[in-house]
Design an enzyme around this catalytic site. Structure first.
Site, PDB file in Angstrom:
ATOM      1  CE1 TYR A  57      42.424  44.283  33.735  1.00 32.04           C
ATOM      2  CE2 TYR A  57      40.288  45.349  33.977  1.00 32.04           C
ATOM      3  CZ  TYR A  57      41.109  44.241  34.150  1.00 32.04           C
ATOM      4  OH  TYR A  57      40.606  43.104  34.722  1.00 32.04           O
TER       5      TYR A  57
ATOM      6  NE  ARG B 188      41.649  33.472  30.087  1.00 28.59           N
ATOM      7  CZ  ARG B 188      40.441  33.771  30.538  1.00 28.59           C
ATOM      8  NH1 ARG B 188      39.503  34.090  29.685  1.00 28.59           N
ATOM      9  NH2 ARG B 188      40.175  33.727  31.827  1.00 28.59           N
TER      10      ARG B 188
ATOM     11  CB  SER C 114      39.885  27.997  30.261  1.00 27.64           C
ATOM     12  OG  SER C 114      38.767  27.812  29.421  1.00 27.64           O
TER      13      SER C 114
ATOM     14  N   GLY D  78      33.071  39.595  39.087  1.00 25.07           N
ATOM     15  CA  GLY D  78      31.912  40.142  39.781  1.00 25.07           C
ATOM     16  C   GLY D  78      32.241  40.887  41.049  1.00 25.07           C
TER      17      GLY D  78
ATOM     18  NE  ARG E 110      37.074  46.990  38.893  1.00 21.64           N
ATOM     19  CZ  ARG E 110      37.125  47.618  40.071  1.00 21.64           C
ATOM     20  NH1 ARG E 110      37.660  48.819  40.146  1.00 21.64           N
ATOM     21  NH2 ARG E 110      36.664  47.036  41.151  1.00 21.64           N
TER      22      ARG E 110
ATOM     23  CB  CYS F 160      34.727  39.231  31.071  1.00 22.31           C
ATOM     24  SG  CYS F 160      34.200  37.705  30.281  1.00 22.31           S
TER      25      CYS F 160
END
Length: 497
Positions: A403, A416, A260, A358, A380, A317
């Protein structure tokens, strides 16, 4: 409304101050091992990884092939949950069939199977040898083995039967199911074998291949369970968990994780409660994602095996852009680490943290570990590699791999994100990442970089790294110096000086 008295910071905004590098700080002495699941302080965790890297719960990343490769180098993969329960369970089972040094017969044929079909099955599964049973089923009576070295389609004919070219059971050296890997390898070298069938009664339970001998030496960090099978995780959601969890446990998943973008919810607590009431302490379920101590404490108290940290920081994201929710990854980690350590002091239970998002470079991974993360989750990074399930394609002379995010329209991940039918908006994008080659090479390179960072900081294990690391925020001017542009010399015009 409440405004926190801080600036939301990313991992790029810090540098590590070197510590004293002693004679004990060498690459051979650095241990990157980390706990994967909750445990009593001072006790060993039920699952530990030698390489603190796990793959993201994504369609474009976590296939069985990648899960096998990552487990071999000491990490762990989470098979994605955006698929039918039976398909996800089959993916988990495919990984669990891989026993360190022992292979299960992924290809089983009958004596009557045409050689053309044998060749196709071996090519499709990337296997070198097939087990021949009387009925062609995996639990059938063992009749022999056949490999690509035993026939040539042009010479013997694609329509000829496997029984005509197989090596029959009576002429094979075999071993009992109780054989150890060292004993099996001794038999292989003693009898000049390329494959040793391991037999229990009239059934082949596994095989040991001579070609795997060096691989076993190479992958000495492999993540394996008590039966020497490769470890694998699986994603779950808070909707169909009562059906999905039992199927995944039955398939052999070592650890589960709620998938999630925002894990601070009663739905995740209910899912954790179901797992705990159904399986007690025998099934580990991670939870998240969170960005502050409150959310960590909520999930830790609910029984989470580990907690994932990070909202909106992933390369694929767009949650921050679309919903205005998230926090800089460094700020989130520092807050949650403090809450984790306080929780451990109070309860005597250590709940590991996973940094998810990040992480744009190997130095960011080292920074996250220094800040207190126990392991890191990467999307990634793994999507770029040979072992990921996405397509490899050439664009403008450069090779890329596809991707896409689980919040993208392509993924349509209702479990999700909860958007039923046509998606009203996306929380992820669909694109490409530069192809980077083999997982084995890339992970080894990343391990070397993190190891080197720890040596410079005077640490030989992650616990010491957490405790002793000294960090400093980086100014805008520091960024300019770090990123000063240099025109690189091109090999084609190098004068040889």
């Amino acid at each position: 409304m409440k405004i926190l008295p801080e600036i939301s910071r990313t991992l790029s905004e810090y540098l590590l101050i070197p510590g004293l590098t002693t004679e004990d700080c060498t690459p051979d002495t650095v241990d990157l091992g980390a706990p994967l699941v909750r445990h009593r302080v001072g006790e060993e965790p039920g699952i530990r990884v030698a390489t603190p890297m796990v793959s993201a719960i994504m369609q474009a990343v976590s296939s069985p092939a990648l899960a096998v490769a990552l487990a071999q180098v000491g990490g762990l993969s989470f098979i994605h949950q955006n698929q039918l329960i039976e398909d996800q369970a089959a993916d988990v089972l495919a990984v669990k069939r891989h026993k360190a040094g022992f292979r299960t017969g992924d290809v089983t044929v009958a004596p009557r199977t045409p050689l053309g079909e044998v060749a196709r099955l071996l090519a499709d599964t990337e296997q070198g040898v097939a087990v021949v049973t009387e009925n062609g089923e995996a639990d059938g009576e063992f009749a022999g083995i056949i490999s690509l070295d035993d026939f040539h389609l042009e010479r013997h004919g694609a329509g000829a039967s496997a029984g005509n070219r197989m090596r029959g059971r009576s002429g094979l050296v075999t071993a009992p199911a109780s054989v150890s890997l060292s004993e099996a390898n001794e038999l292989i070298w003693q009898h000049h074998l390329d494959v040793l069938p391991v037999v229990d009664g009239g059934r082949v339970v596994s095989m040991v291949l001579k070609s795997d001998y060096q691989a076993h030496k190479t992958y000495h960090r492999a993540s394996v369970d008590a039966e020497k099978r490769l470890r694998v995780g699986a994603g779950i959601n808070s909707r169909d968990f009562k059906d999905r969890i039992p199927a995944l446990v039955e398939a052999g998943a070592d650890v589960l994780c709620l998938d999630s973008s925002d894990g601070y919810s009663v739905y995740q607590a209910k899912t954790l409660e179901f797992a705990r009431e159904t399986y007690g302490e025998d099934v580990f379920v991670g939870a998240g994602n969170v960005v502050d101590g409150r959310a960590f404490r909520y999930l830790a108290d609910a029984g989470a095996a580990f907690v994932k940290v990070g909202i909106g920081g992933g390369a694929i994201c767009t949650t921050r852009e679309q919903k205005g929710i998230g926090r800089g990854q460094a700020s989130a980690l520092l807050d949650v680490v403090q809450a984790r350590d306080a929780h451990a002091l109070e309860t005597g239970v250590y709940v590991p943290l996973c940094c998810d998002g990040g992480l744009l470079s190997d130095s960011h991974m080292a920074m996250a570990l220094a800040m207190g993360a126990d392991f890191i989750m990467l999307g990634r990074y793994f999507a770029r590699l040979d072992e990921s399930p996405s397509r490899k394609l050439q664009i403008g002379g450069q090779w890329y791999k596809e991707y896409w995010g689980e919040g993208s329209r392509r993924a349509q991940n209702e479990a999700r994100y909860g958007q039923r039918g046509r998606m009203a908006f996306e929380e992820g994008v669909d694109g490409y990442v530069p192809y980077a080659g083999s997982l084995y090479d890339n992970v080894e390179r990343t391990r070397a970089k993190i190891t080197s960072t720890m040596i410079s900081c005077g640490s030989t294990n992650l616990r010491d790294f957490h405790r002793d690391a000294v960090l400093v925020p980086v100014s805008a001017e520091s960024f300019k110096q770090t990123g000063a542009e240099v025109q690189l010399r091109r090999p084609a015009v190098d004068s040889g000086e």
